[in-house]
Design a protein around this motif. Sequence first.
Motif, short mmCIF file in Angstrom:
data_model
loop_
_atom_site.label_atom_id
_atom_site.label_comp_id
_atom_site.label_asym_id
_atom_site.label_seq_id
_atom_site.Cartn_x
_atom_site.Cartn_y
_atom_site.Cartn_z
N UNK A 114 1.05 -1.27 -0.14
CA UNK A 114 -0.04 0.22 0.04
C UNK A 114 0.93 1.13 -0.12
N UNK A 115 0.73 2.04 -0.92
CA UNK A 115 1.64 3.43 -0.91
C UNK A 115 1.10 4.49 -0.07
N UNK A 120 2.99 9.73 5.62
CA UNK A 120 2.75 8.50 6.37
C UNK A 120 1.04 7.99 5.89
N UNK A 121 0.31 8.91 5.23
CA UNK A 121 -0.97 8.54 5.11
C UNK A 121 -1.13 7.75 3.65
N UNK A 122 -2.20 6.99 3.48
CA UNK A 122 -2.13 6.26 2.33
C UNK A 122 -2.53 6.86 1.03
N UNK A 123 -1.97 6.85 -0.03
CA UNK A 123 -2.35 7.58 -1.31
C UNK A 123 -3.63 7.32 -1.82
N UNK A 131 -6.54 -7.95 3.80
CA UNK A 131 -5.46 -7.83 4.53
C UNK A 131 -5.20 -8.58 5.63
N UNK A 132 -4.28 -9.29 6.12
CA UNK A 132 -4.35 -10.12 7.35
C UNK A 132 -4.59 -9.72 8.62
N UNK A 153 -4.41 3.06 7.25
CA UNK A 153 -4.26 1.86 6.42
C UNK A 153 -5.46 0.63 6.90
N UNK A 154 -5.63 0.75 7.98
CA UNK A 154 -6.54 -0.35 8.41
C UNK A 154 -7.87 0.16 8.43
N UNK A 155 -8.27 1.38 8.26
CA UNK A 155 -9.50 2.03 8.23
C UNK A 155 -10.07 1.88 6.77
N UNK A 156 -9.01 1.93 5.85
CA UNK A 156 -9.47 1.75 4.33
C UNK A 156 -9.37 0.52 3.85
#
Length: 161
Positions: A114-115, A120-123, A131-132, A153-156
Amino acid sequence: GYVVLTSIKMSLKNNLKLRPLFYLLSRNIHVSATCNEIQKMTRLRVVDNSEIGKRAMVEGKPPKVIHVYNKTGIGKIGDTVLVAIKGEKKKGVLVGLKQNQRTKIPKFDSNNVVLLDETGTPLGTRIHVPIPTILRTILKEKTYTKGVDYTKILSIASSYV
């Protein structure tokens, strides 16, 4: 098998007329062993819906790892990596790996990333693959120690395995 192929390649290399054929053959045969770990020059699969990630995957030029941010230089699940994608350098988090995992961590068919941007926020705004579940605990621990908010990342993520 391998000995015959090597002798054929050597005879082609020594023959001046057939030398171009040697280079054509040697280009398509991989002689290095496959490596089941994330290290430098490993190709990854972008699994979020970021624009740069989608363009790179459609063009068939997946991102390559430039650096793994840990002590060993070998990436595990949840590690941050620096990748080269479309002529740019981006950070990313490994969210699924092909290599053999510890107990209760699923093994994936591809090396997924995940980019992230500089903060540090996801693009992207969505992660397409499951995802695991162990990533929840790994990224929450890293959020407290590093100061970067990896919980986004976990929230998206669309689903967990």
